[in-house]
Design a protein around this motif. Structure first.
Motif, PDB file in Angstrom:
ATOM      1  N   PHE A  93       0.865  -1.264  -0.104  1.00 35.09           N
ATOM      2  CA  PHE A  93       0.135  -0.062  -0.033  1.00 35.09           C
ATOM      3  C   PHE A  93       0.917   1.175   0.035  1.00 35.09           C
ATOM      4  CE2 PHE A  93      -2.888   3.200   1.291  1.00 35.09           C
ATOM      5  CZ  PHE A  93      -4.125   2.791   1.027  1.00 35.09           C
ATOM      6  N   ASN A 117      -6.300   2.969  -3.561  1.00 31.61           N
ATOM      7  CA  ASN A 117      -6.835   1.703  -3.379  1.00 31.61           C
ATOM      8  C   ASN A 117      -7.595   1.182  -4.449  1.00 31.61           C
ATOM      9  OD1 ASN A 117      -7.678   0.319  -1.071  1.00 31.61           O
ATOM     10  ND2 ASN A 117      -9.577   1.177  -0.668  1.00 31.61           N
ATOM     11  N   LEU A 120      -4.764  -0.716  -6.636  1.00 32.51           N
ATOM     12  CA  LEU A 120      -4.547  -1.917  -5.867  1.00 32.51           C
ATOM     13  C   LEU A 120      -5.718  -3.018  -6.316  1.00 32.51           C
ATOM     14  CD1 LEU A 120      -3.539  -0.915  -2.491  1.00 32.51           C
ATOM     15  CD2 LEU A 120      -2.171  -2.056  -4.159  1.00 32.51           C
ATOM     16  N   LYS A 121      -6.874  -2.399  -6.512  1.00 31.74           N
ATOM     17  CA  LYS A 121      -8.003  -3.145  -7.016  1.00 31.74           C
ATOM     18  C   LYS A 121      -7.729  -3.525  -8.489  1.00 31.74           C
ATOM     19  CE  LYS A 121     -13.018  -2.470  -7.424  1.00 31.74           C
ATOM     20  NZ  LYS A 121     -13.792  -1.315  -7.657  1.00 31.74           N
ATOM     21  N   LEU A 126      -5.340  -6.007  -3.788  1.00 27.81           N
ATOM     22  CA  LEU A 126      -6.044  -5.663  -2.455  1.00 27.81           C
ATOM     23  C   LEU A 126      -5.622  -6.797  -1.385  1.00 27.81           C
ATOM     24  CD1 LEU A 126      -9.470  -4.411  -3.472  1.00 27.81           C
ATOM     25  CD2 LEU A 126      -7.583  -2.966  -2.287  1.00 27.81           C
ATOM     26  N   ASP A 127      -5.417  -7.911  -1.884  1.00 30.77           N
ATOM     27  CA  ASP A 127      -5.131  -8.968  -0.780  1.00 30.77           C
ATOM     28  C   ASP A 127      -3.814  -8.708  -0.315  1.00 30.77           C
ATOM     29  OD1 ASP A 127      -7.797 -10.061  -0.838  1.00 30.77           O
ATOM     30  OD2 ASP A 127      -7.416 -11.609  -2.149  1.00 30.77           O
ATOM     31  N   ALA A 129      -2.019  -5.796  -0.011  1.00 32.35           N
ATOM     32  CA  ALA A 129      -2.042  -4.351   0.291  1.00 32.35           C
ATOM     33  C   ALA A 129      -0.990  -4.270   1.727  1.00 32.35           C
ATOM     34  CB  ALA A 129      -3.250  -3.837   0.665  1.00 32.35           C
ATOM     35  N   MET A 130      -1.240  -5.185   2.608  1.00 35.58           N
ATOM     36  CA  MET A 130      -0.312  -4.966   3.696  1.00 35.58           C
ATOM     37  C   MET A 130       1.025  -5.836   3.944  1.00 35.58           C
ATOM     38  SD  MET A 130      -1.379  -2.453   5.228  1.00 35.58           S
ATOM     39  CE  MET A 130      -2.339  -1.321   4.243  1.00 35.58           C
TER      40      MET A 130
ATOM     41  N   ALA B   2     -16.745  -5.783  -4.032  1.00 31.97           N
ATOM     42  CA  ALA B   2     -15.237  -4.920  -4.224  1.00 31.97           C
ATOM     43  C   ALA B   2     -15.364  -3.631  -3.094  1.00 31.97           C
ATOM     44  CB  ALA B   2     -15.256  -4.292  -5.728  1.00 31.97           C
ATOM     45  N   ALA B   5     -14.135  -4.869  -0.114  1.00 32.71           N
ATOM     46  CA  ALA B   5     -12.781  -5.374  -0.067  1.00 32.71           C
ATOM     47  C   ALA B   5     -11.817  -3.738  -0.115  1.00 32.71           C
ATOM     48  CB  ALA B   5     -12.263  -6.125  -1.135  1.00 32.71           C
ATOM     49  N   ASN B   6     -12.212  -2.901  -0.670  1.00 40.20           N
ATOM     50  CA  ASN B   6     -11.615  -1.753  -0.513  1.00 40.20           C
ATOM     51  C   ASN B   6     -11.573  -1.029   0.826  1.00 40.20           C
ATOM     52  OD1 ASN B   6     -11.369  -1.420  -3.157  1.00 40.20           O
ATOM     53  ND2 ASN B   6     -12.913   0.040  -3.747  1.00 40.20           N
ATOM     54  N   LYS B   7     -12.880  -1.166   1.640  1.00 41.03           N
ATOM     55  CA  LYS B   7     -12.851  -0.642   2.932  1.00 41.03           C
ATOM     56  C   LYS B   7     -12.242  -1.377   3.685  1.00 41.03           C
ATOM     57  CE  LYS B   7     -16.565   0.410   6.277  1.00 41.03           C
ATOM     58  NZ  LYS B   7     -17.654   0.118   6.933  1.00 41.03           N
ATOM     59  N   THR B   9      -9.344  -2.927   2.895  1.00 35.73           N
ATOM     60  CA  THR B   9      -7.755  -2.611   2.822  1.00 35.73           C
ATOM     61  C   THR B   9      -7.312  -1.403   3.640  1.00 35.73           C
ATOM     62  OG1 THR B   9      -7.893  -3.681   0.912  1.00 35.73           O
ATOM     63  CG2 THR B   9      -6.343  -2.281   1.030  1.00 35.73           C
ATOM     64  N   ARG B  10      -8.599  -0.434   3.385  1.00 32.85           N
ATOM     65  CA  ARG B  10      -8.324   1.029   4.183  1.00 32.85           C
ATOM     66  C   ARG B  10      -8.233   0.975   5.614  1.00 32.85           C
ATOM     67  NH1 ARG B  10      -9.461   5.753   1.715  1.00 32.85           N
ATOM     68  NH2 ARG B  10      -9.139   6.710   3.524  1.00 32.85           N
ATOM     69  N   LEU B  12      -7.242  -1.583   7.182  1.00 36.56           N
ATOM     70  CA  LEU B  12      -5.967  -2.525   7.568  1.00 36.56           C
ATOM     71  C   LEU B  12      -4.865  -1.392   7.578  1.00 36.56           C
ATOM     72  CD1 LEU B  12      -6.297  -5.746   5.572  1.00 36.56           C
ATOM     73  CD2 LEU B  12      -6.016  -5.554   8.035  1.00 36.56           C
ATOM     74  N   TYR B  13      -4.657  -0.574   6.384  1.00 31.50           N
ATOM     75  CA  TYR B  13      -3.705   0.589   6.003  1.00 31.50           C
ATOM     76  C   TYR B  13      -3.896   1.531   7.337  1.00 31.50           C
ATOM     77  CZ  TYR B  13      -1.419   4.761   4.665  1.00 31.50           C
ATOM     78  OH  TYR B  13      -0.613   5.691   4.583  1.00 31.50           O
ATOM     79  N   LYS B  20       2.077   2.123  14.189  1.00 32.11           N
ATOM     80  CA  LYS B  20       3.307   2.865  13.932  1.00 32.11           C
ATOM     81  C   LYS B  20       3.203   4.304  14.916  1.00 32.11           C
ATOM     82  CE  LYS B  20       5.064   0.662   9.976  1.00 32.11           C
ATOM     83  NZ  LYS B  20       5.145   0.481   8.492  1.00 32.11           N
TER      84      LYS B  20
END
Lengths: 262, 359
Positions: A93, A117, A120-121, A126-127, A129-130, B2, B5-7, B9-10, B12-13, B20
């Motif tokens: 990401f 985002n 990435l999609k 997306l999987d 990303a981290m 989708a 999945a976007n949500k 990822t955000r 997790l970010y 940190k």
């Protein structure tokens, strides 16, 4: 016209590399630059992107001279994928977020995060990303750098041998992803390649280079047995099968004629 | 689907970024905790309430003198020098893409030591007295400091000059630093070899040990200002440093003036090192080890690494100084030796535990 290159020349201190290179590229064009090792393909991309400063000639992006644009403005117009990937050890990401660097003033905003985002999609990352970049395979890494270039929202992609270190499946996947993204977003592409058959699948125009000069510019019709022999010094035959062109080197053609389906 | 999945990822970010930031908060709290312990530790055993009262000018005059004139300046010097040296090391390591880069390996510390040698031995400007405790004391520290600063800046100018004129690669800059370091070390040896008075040699060796109690309020203010301005500069450039981590060509393609950013960062980092070494003497290892330990805790993203390294530097230096002052009190050990004694095992432990930089 997205890009116009006129009379571009470049020399390293020890030797000249590019001589009087000129061509143009329109929106949604996909140009493959073909030629032997050391003929100046990568140098050409670096000169267009101002990573290297040309000795002579002009590069116009969307009608504006590169000399008049700041480095940040060039980065907003051109997404570059280098031949050798050495991503910082940060998450996927964050790596893609670096593509927003030309736009970020102090910190990434909502718009930047949304664009990342979406990139990435688009590349089905997306999987991942981290995940950290040193946990990825070559194909995944290549997708990350392409996603980073997408995040720059450029008008032009410069891709330096994007498939050279990939297996056949990842080569086809990568080419397909670039093609889809470029078509969908109206991004012009210049890609350097060694695999002529892959280039024939991907590009609609070609630049053939020999000894730092342009040998030919045009559509698929310039990929002929004669031009291949002139550039690579290899005898080959170019076939057209079901509308697609395929090049087979002569020494392999003997094996091809005695082929057996397996 | 989708969108979910976007949500995710955000989320997790944001969670990773939050972790940190939590690390930075924890390091800040740890630095404040150690600062409080530093203020309470010392040969004159004062209670916490007396220290707090003295800090605000209340209580016995002796206590106020100890806290406000000895412990507080020492604490402030430690905070400024610790954060500064760690920042300098962090930026040098990033800009030269070499984990061994630090003020010591680039010759800045040796150049400052050479300047102090010239002042004390050649110009006799740092005369020496034997105090009642039998310690060697430099009673004219200003000229020594100015000379140390001048030679540290000469080293900086040499490295940066060579980088600009000869367009040195990061690897060549490190090698040039090693060469400059050897040159000044050799010069120091020759000066000491021909010194007429052995007490002068003792004085100069004492100077090189590094001492947080040496700086005046004025010097602490200069040091703090240099560190604060540099920190702001480094934070403004943090995205550029991340891009440079990905290689020269990639950074340029993302709009970074790599040469300008590298030189600016090196200048600020070298200035911090020059000022710190000149005012406090040589305090090794912080610049090398603090960014490396921090990288192993929170990764290499400069958005978090720069502030976290600064805090880690302050923690290591203050902890080392407190130990140096209390372990065989009233004798005070050289803080530079203690930083290595504390930092090296911790660093080795992290190397073995994590096996490398996070990520």
């Amino acid at each position: 016209m997205i890009l116009s290159v006129d009379g571009l020349s470049f020399s390293y201190p020890s030797h000249p590399v590019l001589h009087d290179v000129s061509f143009t590229i329109g929106q949604s064009d996909c140009i493959a630059v073909l030629g032997t090792n050391g003929t100046g393909k990568s140098t050409l991309l670096k000169c267009i992107n101002r990573i290297l400063k040309p000795k002579a000639g002009a590069v116009l992006i969307d009608g504006k001279s590169c000399d008049a644009l700041s480095r940040l403005d060039i980065a907003k117009n051109i997404g570059y994928v280098s031949q050798y990937q050495s991503l910082p050890k940060i998450t996927v990401f964050d790596s893609v977020l670096l593509g927003r660097k030309p736009y970020i003033k102090w910190d990434a905003g909502e718009k930047d995060l949304t664009i990342v985002n979406n990139a990435l999609k688009e590349l089905e990352l997306l999987d991942y990303a981290m995940r950290y970049t040193d946990e990825l395979s070559g194909g995944e890494l290549q997708k990350v750098v392409i996603a980073r270039a997408i995040a720059q929202e450029p008008k032009l992609f410069l891709l330096d041998e994007p498939t050279s270190s990939l297996d056949i499946k990842n080569q086809l996947d990568t080419i397909s992803v670039i093609k889809t993204v470029a078509r969908k977003r109206g991004i012009a592409v210049i890609v350097t390649m060694h695999d002529i058959n892959l280039a024939l699948r991907f590009a609609n125009r070609f630049i053939l280079m020999k000894n730092g000069r342009i040998f030919g510019v045009g559509g698929k019709e310039i990929i002929t047995a004669k031009s291949i022999e002139e550039i690579y010094g290899v005898k080959a035959t170019v076939y057209e099968i079901d509308g697609s062109m395929i090049m087979i080197p002569k020494n392999h053609e003997a094996e091809f004629s005695a082929r057996k389906e397996v | 689907m989708a969108s979910a999945a976007n949500k995710k990822t955000r989320e997790l970010y944001e969670k990773a970024a939050g972790r940190k930031r939590l690390w930075i908060l924890l390091l800040f709290l740890a630095a404040m905790g150690i600062a409080f312990i530093t203020l309470n530790a010392g040969a004159s055993h004062l209670s916490v309430t007396k220290v707090v009262a003295a800090l605000f000018g209340n209580g016995e005059t002796k206590d106020i003198m100890v806290v406000q004139n000895i412990r507080l300046p020492r604490l402030c010097a430690g905070l400024a020098a610790g954060t500064g040296l760690a920042l300098a090391g962090c930026i040098m390591q990033n800009n030269l893409r070499n984990p061994l880069a630090s003020p010591s390996t680039l010759g800045i510390s040796n150049a400052a030591a050479f300047g102090a040698n010239v002042a004390i031995i050649v110009f006799h400007s740092g005369s020496v007295v034997n105090s009642g405790l039998g310690q060697v004391v430099i009673n004219n520290p200003y000229i020594v400091t100015v000379m140390a600063l001048c030679f540290a800046l000469i080293a900086v100018a040499l490295i940066l000059g060579l980088s600009i004129i000869r367009k040195f690669s990061p690897e060549s800059v490190i090698l040039a630093g090693v060469a400059i370091s050897s040159l000044f070390a050799a010069g120091t040896m020759i000066i000491q070899y021909f010194a007429a008075d052995s007490t002068q040699v003792a004085a100069v060796i004492f100077w090189t040990f590094g001492d947080l109690g040496r700086a005046s309020w004025q010097e602490i203010a200069i040091m703090s200002a240099v560190v604060a301005v540099s920190f702001l500069y480094f934070m403004v450039r943090r995205w550029d440093y991340n891009a440079i981590d990905g290689g020269e060509d990639v950074a340029k393609s993302l709009g970074v003036h790599t040469e300008r950013v590298r030189l600016g960062g090196m200048f600020m980092a070298a200035l911090i090192a020059a000022v710190t070494v000149s005012f406090l003497g040589i305090i090794g290892f912080i610049g090398l080890v603090a960014p490396q330990i921090t990288k192993r805790l929170i990764g290499t993203d400069k958005r978090y690494l720069i502030p976290a390294s600064a805090l880690m530097g302050a923690i290591i230096l203050l902890a080392s100084d407190t130990l140096a002052r209390t372990i065989i009190s009233p004798q005070v050990l050289p803080v530079g030796a203690v930083t290595s004694f504390l930092g090296a095992p911790l660093f080795l432990y992290l190397l073995m535990r994590k096996g490398g930089v996070k990520g």
